[in-house]
Design a protein around this motif. Structure first.
Motif, PDB file in Angstrom:
ATOM      1  N   LEU A 143       0.838  -1.210   0.000  1.00  0.00           N
ATOM      2  CA  LEU A 143       0.000   0.000   0.000  1.00  0.00           C
ATOM      3  C   LEU A 143       0.872   1.259   0.000  1.00  0.00           C
ATOM      4  O   LEU A 143       0.583   2.226  -0.697  1.00  0.00           O
ATOM      5  CB  LEU A 143      -0.930   0.015   1.215  1.00  0.00           C
ATOM      6  CG  LEU A 143      -2.046  -1.028   1.232  1.00  0.00           C
ATOM      7  CD1 LEU A 143      -2.801  -0.995   2.560  1.00  0.00           C
ATOM      8  CD2 LEU A 143      -3.039  -0.783   0.095  1.00  0.00           C
ATOM      9  N   LYS A 144       1.958   1.210   0.762  1.00  0.00           N
ATOM     10  CA  LYS A 144       2.834   2.390   0.835  1.00  0.00           C
ATOM     11  C   LYS A 144       3.551   2.620  -0.504  1.00  0.00           C
ATOM     12  O   LYS A 144       3.802   3.752  -0.881  1.00  0.00           O
ATOM     13  CB  LYS A 144       3.829   2.231   1.980  1.00  0.00           C
ATOM     14  CG  LYS A 144       3.145   2.427   3.337  1.00  0.00           C
ATOM     15  CD  LYS A 144       4.112   2.422   4.507  1.00  0.00           C
ATOM     16  CE  LYS A 144       3.369   2.760   5.800  1.00  0.00           C
ATOM     17  NZ  LYS A 144       4.153   2.483   6.999  1.00  0.00           N
ATOM     18  N   ALA A 145       3.814   1.533  -1.201  1.00  0.00           N
ATOM     19  CA  ALA A 145       4.507   1.653  -2.495  1.00  0.00           C
ATOM     20  C   ALA A 145       3.546   2.042  -3.624  1.00  0.00           C
ATOM     21  O   ALA A 145       3.975   2.492  -4.682  1.00  0.00           O
ATOM     22  CB  ALA A 145       5.212   0.331  -2.826  1.00  0.00           C
ATOM     23  N   ASN A 146       2.250   1.838  -3.408  1.00  0.00           N
ATOM     24  CA  ASN A 146       1.260   2.121  -4.470  1.00  0.00           C
ATOM     25  C   ASN A 146       0.138   3.020  -3.947  1.00  0.00           C
ATOM     26  O   ASN A 146      -1.037   2.653  -3.999  1.00  0.00           O
ATOM     27  CB  ASN A 146       0.645   0.796  -4.967  1.00  0.00           C
ATOM     28  CG  ASN A 146       1.675  -0.117  -5.578  1.00  0.00           C
ATOM     29  OD1 ASN A 146       2.048   0.042  -6.735  1.00  0.00           O
ATOM     30  ND2 ASN A 146       2.147  -1.067  -4.796  1.00  0.00           N
ATOM     31  N   PRO A 147       0.491   4.202  -3.450  1.00  0.00           N
ATOM     32  CA  PRO A 147      -0.517   5.005  -2.742  1.00  0.00           C
ATOM     33  C   PRO A 147      -1.747   5.373  -3.575  1.00  0.00           C
ATOM     34  O   PRO A 147      -2.824   5.526  -3.032  1.00  0.00           O
ATOM     35  CB  PRO A 147       0.247   6.248  -2.304  1.00  0.00           C
ATOM     36  CG  PRO A 147       1.487   6.274  -3.124  1.00  0.00           C
ATOM     37  CD  PRO A 147       1.795   4.878  -3.525  1.00  0.00           C
ATOM     38  N   ASP A 148      -1.599   5.511  -4.893  1.00  0.00           N
ATOM     39  CA  ASP A 148      -2.751   5.947  -5.703  1.00  0.00           C
ATOM     40  C   ASP A 148      -3.444   4.807  -6.427  1.00  0.00           C
ATOM     41  O   ASP A 148      -4.502   4.999  -7.013  1.00  0.00           O
ATOM     42  CB  ASP A 148      -2.297   6.989  -6.735  1.00  0.00           C
ATOM     43  CG  ASP A 148      -1.580   8.145  -6.057  1.00  0.00           C
ATOM     44  OD1 ASP A 148      -2.035   8.538  -4.963  1.00  0.00           O
ATOM     45  OD2 ASP A 148      -0.561   8.598  -6.598  1.00  0.00           O
ATOM     46  N   LYS A 149      -2.835   3.646  -6.405  1.00  0.00           N
ATOM     47  CA  LYS A 149      -3.365   2.547  -7.222  1.00  0.00           C
ATOM     48  C   LYS A 149      -4.374   1.681  -6.500  1.00  0.00           C
ATOM     49  O   LYS A 149      -5.108   0.931  -7.129  1.00  0.00           O
ATOM     50  CB  LYS A 149      -2.191   1.648  -7.655  1.00  0.00           C
ATOM     51  CG  LYS A 149      -1.542   2.107  -8.960  1.00  0.00           C
ATOM     52  CD  LYS A 149      -0.790   0.949  -9.559  1.00  0.00           C
ATOM     53  CE  LYS A 149       0.657   1.337  -9.811  1.00  0.00           C
ATOM     54  NZ  LYS A 149       1.592   0.248  -9.690  1.00  0.00           N
ATOM     55  N   THR A 175      -2.504   3.720   3.791  1.00  0.00           N
ATOM     56  CA  THR A 175      -3.854   4.152   3.463  1.00  0.00           C
ATOM     57  C   THR A 175      -4.247   3.655   2.071  1.00  0.00           C
ATOM     58  O   THR A 175      -3.425   3.090   1.361  1.00  0.00           O
ATOM     59  CB  THR A 175      -3.939   5.698   3.584  1.00  0.00           C
ATOM     60  OG1 THR A 175      -5.292   6.081   3.429  1.00  0.00           O
ATOM     61  CG2 THR A 175      -3.092   6.405   2.544  1.00  0.00           C
ATOM     62  N   TYR A 176      -5.518   3.827   1.736  1.00  0.00           N
ATOM     63  CA  TYR A 176      -5.996   3.466   0.387  1.00  0.00           C
ATOM     64  C   TYR A 176      -7.139   4.394   0.009  1.00  0.00           C
ATOM     65  O   TYR A 176      -7.708   5.075   0.871  1.00  0.00           O
ATOM     66  CB  TYR A 176      -6.408   1.985   0.306  1.00  0.00           C
ATOM     67  CG  TYR A 176      -7.235   1.457   1.468  1.00  0.00           C
ATOM     68  CD1 TYR A 176      -6.622   0.849   2.560  1.00  0.00           C
ATOM     69  CD2 TYR A 176      -8.633   1.567   1.474  1.00  0.00           C
ATOM     70  CE1 TYR A 176      -7.371   0.363   3.629  1.00  0.00           C
ATOM     71  CE2 TYR A 176      -9.390   1.068   2.541  1.00  0.00           C
ATOM     72  CZ  TYR A 176      -8.745   0.473   3.615  1.00  0.00           C
ATOM     73  OH  TYR A 176      -9.482  -0.005   4.657  1.00  0.00           O
ATOM     74  N   GLN A 177      -7.438   4.459  -1.271  1.00  0.00           N
ATOM     75  CA  GLN A 177      -8.522   5.330  -1.750  1.00  0.00           C
ATOM     76  C   GLN A 177      -9.851   4.733  -1.294  1.00  0.00           C
ATOM     77  O   GLN A 177     -10.138   3.578  -1.620  1.00  0.00           O
ATOM     78  CB  GLN A 177      -8.539   5.391  -3.290  1.00  0.00           C
ATOM     79  CG  GLN A 177      -7.202   5.686  -3.936  1.00  0.00           C
ATOM     80  CD  GLN A 177      -6.747   7.110  -3.702  1.00  0.00           C
ATOM     81  OE1 GLN A 177      -7.540   8.040  -3.737  1.00  0.00           O
ATOM     82  NE2 GLN A 177      -5.456   7.279  -3.423  1.00  0.00           N
ATOM     83  N   ILE A 196     -12.139  -3.335  -6.498  1.00  0.00           N
ATOM     84  CA  ILE A 196     -11.432  -2.702  -5.384  1.00  0.00           C
ATOM     85  C   ILE A 196     -10.468  -3.770  -4.853  1.00  0.00           C
ATOM     86  O   ILE A 196     -10.658  -4.971  -5.125  1.00  0.00           O
ATOM     87  CB  ILE A 196     -12.386  -2.214  -4.259  1.00  0.00           C
ATOM     88  CG1 ILE A 196     -13.298  -3.350  -3.753  1.00  0.00           C
ATOM     89  CG2 ILE A 196     -13.216  -1.031  -4.714  1.00  0.00           C
ATOM     90  CD1 ILE A 196     -14.126  -2.981  -2.524  1.00  0.00           C
ATOM     91  N   GLN A 197      -9.433  -3.344  -4.132  1.00  0.00           N
ATOM     92  CA  GLN A 197      -8.393  -4.318  -3.751  1.00  0.00           C
ATOM     93  C   GLN A 197      -8.385  -4.663  -2.262  1.00  0.00           C
ATOM     94  O   GLN A 197      -7.939  -5.753  -1.895  1.00  0.00           O
ATOM     95  CB  GLN A 197      -6.999  -3.789  -4.147  1.00  0.00           C
ATOM     96  CG  GLN A 197      -6.740  -3.787  -5.635  1.00  0.00           C
ATOM     97  CD  GLN A 197      -7.551  -2.714  -6.363  1.00  0.00           C
ATOM     98  OE1 GLN A 197      -7.632  -1.579  -5.906  1.00  0.00           O
ATOM     99  NE2 GLN A 197      -8.186  -3.102  -7.459  1.00  0.00           N
ATOM    100  N   VAL A 198      -8.798  -3.740  -1.414  1.00  0.00           N
ATOM    101  CA  VAL A 198      -8.734  -4.039   0.027  1.00  0.00           C
ATOM    102  C   VAL A 198     -10.009  -3.630   0.756  1.00  0.00           C
ATOM    103  O   VAL A 198     -10.812  -2.843   0.238  1.00  0.00           O
ATOM    104  CB  VAL A 198      -7.542  -3.315   0.733  1.00  0.00           C
ATOM    105  CG1 VAL A 198      -6.231  -3.958   0.440  1.00  0.00           C
ATOM    106  CG2 VAL A 198      -7.521  -1.844   0.402  1.00  0.00           C
TER     107      VAL A 198
END
Ligand code: ASP
Length: 322
Positions: A143-149, A175-177, A196-198
């Motif tokens: 999540l930290k490596a892909n903040p917008d994805k 965090t996540y969108q 959605i992923q999470v």
């Protein structure tokens, strides 16, 4: 004249209990603040069916969705206080929302009458099977490596899954969108499909999908491993202490007669004392309240204590709805 007034008073007093004694003489509507197929809906259907048997009347489930349950609670607060409309809610709809939504035009606490506390459910941190992480630590790194994805589901600002996302952020810094849904039943379908992923959601919604291999679980948010999911570590065991339980309850419109509240409470107690219902609750990872904890006054005091506990947490997180 005086005699007529006295007789009228006697007639009113006599009519009150007689009316309540006949209760319920028709089906009872239970308002559910989220979409069908989600955890609140599932609990309402299991409990409502059993309460209906107890009271000799059917419980009709009405899903009133939107705005994290506030639309449903407004409808409940404005319903006739006659015991034929009640509502199910949880720590999000009846505590967090009281802090977050300050311009509702009704009072989420004082315009509703507690009937009974219902089971509490740990949450599971879950992802779609497409996410490469296998442990909570790897998920946090991802999540930290892909903040917008990465997108995650919630049932709206102030819902249980939103409180779960806040707790997750506080514990991990990740965090996540946030994508809002009308309930986490529909969100779960999108998680399975990787739209959605999470998600952080009640185990009653996520555990069956984890067991079916359709999504992956990383951690449970209870202090101790729930027997229903003993193979899933607690968040603390997985390296990120985070405790959150989504407790549920039943409410009626303010002014519902006390003897009707007591009948509904007794029916809820009977439902949760039924071995078949208890077994189903335990399979879903639910923690059952005691009969004492379920009592209306004890439940009201618990709700107040939860308000005191959550207010500073939500204010510190800056969660507001204008
Ligand atoms: N449990 C969900 C939540 O508050 C909503 C639902 O029951 O669908 O996040």
């Amino acid at each position: 004249m005086l005699r007529r007034v006295v007789l009228a008073v006697i007639a009113t007093i006599a009519a009150g209990p007689a009316f309540s004694q006949a209760y319920p003489s028709k089906p009872i509507t239970m308002i559910v603040p989220f979409a069908a197929g989600g955890p609140t809906d599932l609990l309402a259907r299991i409990i409502g069916e059993r309460m209906g048997k107890e009271l000799g009347q059917q419980f009709i489930i009405e899903n009133v969705t939107g705005a994290a349950g506030t639309i449903a609670m407004a409808k409940l607060a404005r319903a006739a206080p006659d015991g034929y409309t009640i509502g199910i809610g949880h720590v999000g709809t009846n505590v967090a929302n009281a802090v977050i939504y300050t311009k509702l035009g009704f009072d989420l606490v004082n315009d509703l009458e507690p009937i009974a506390r219902l089971p509490a459910n740990p949450m599971l941190v879950v992802s779609s099977n497409n996410v490469p992480a296998k442990t909570l630590k790897e998920l946090v790194e991802y999540l930290k490596a892909n903040p917008d994805k990465v997108s995650g589901g919630t049932a709206g600002i102030g819902s249980g899954s939103h409180l779960g996302a806040l707790a997750f952020n506080k514990a991990t810094g990740a965090t996540y969108q946030l994508v809002p849904y009308r309930g986490t039943g529909p969100a779960m379908q999108d998680l399975i499909g990787n739209q959605i992923q999470v998600m952080v959601d009640q185990s009653s919604n996520s555990l069956p999908q984890v067991q079916a291999g359709k999504i992956r679980a990383y951690a449970q948010t209870s202090a101790k491993r729930s027997p229903a999911m003993a193979d899933i570590p607690t968040a603390a065991e997985a390296g990120y202490p985070m405790e959150i339980m989504i407790w549920n309850g039943l409410w009626a419109p303010k002014g519902t007669p006390k003897d009707i509240i007591d009948k509904l409470n007794a029916a809820a107690v009977a439902a949760l004392s039924d071995p078949a219902v208890r077994k189903r609750m335990e399979e879903l990872g639910q923690d059952l309240p005691t009969v004492e904890e379920m009592k209306p006054a004890a439940f009201a005091a618990f709700q107040k204590a939860e308000l005191t506990r959550w207010k500073p947490i939500l204010e510190a997180a800056g969660v507001k709805f204008e």
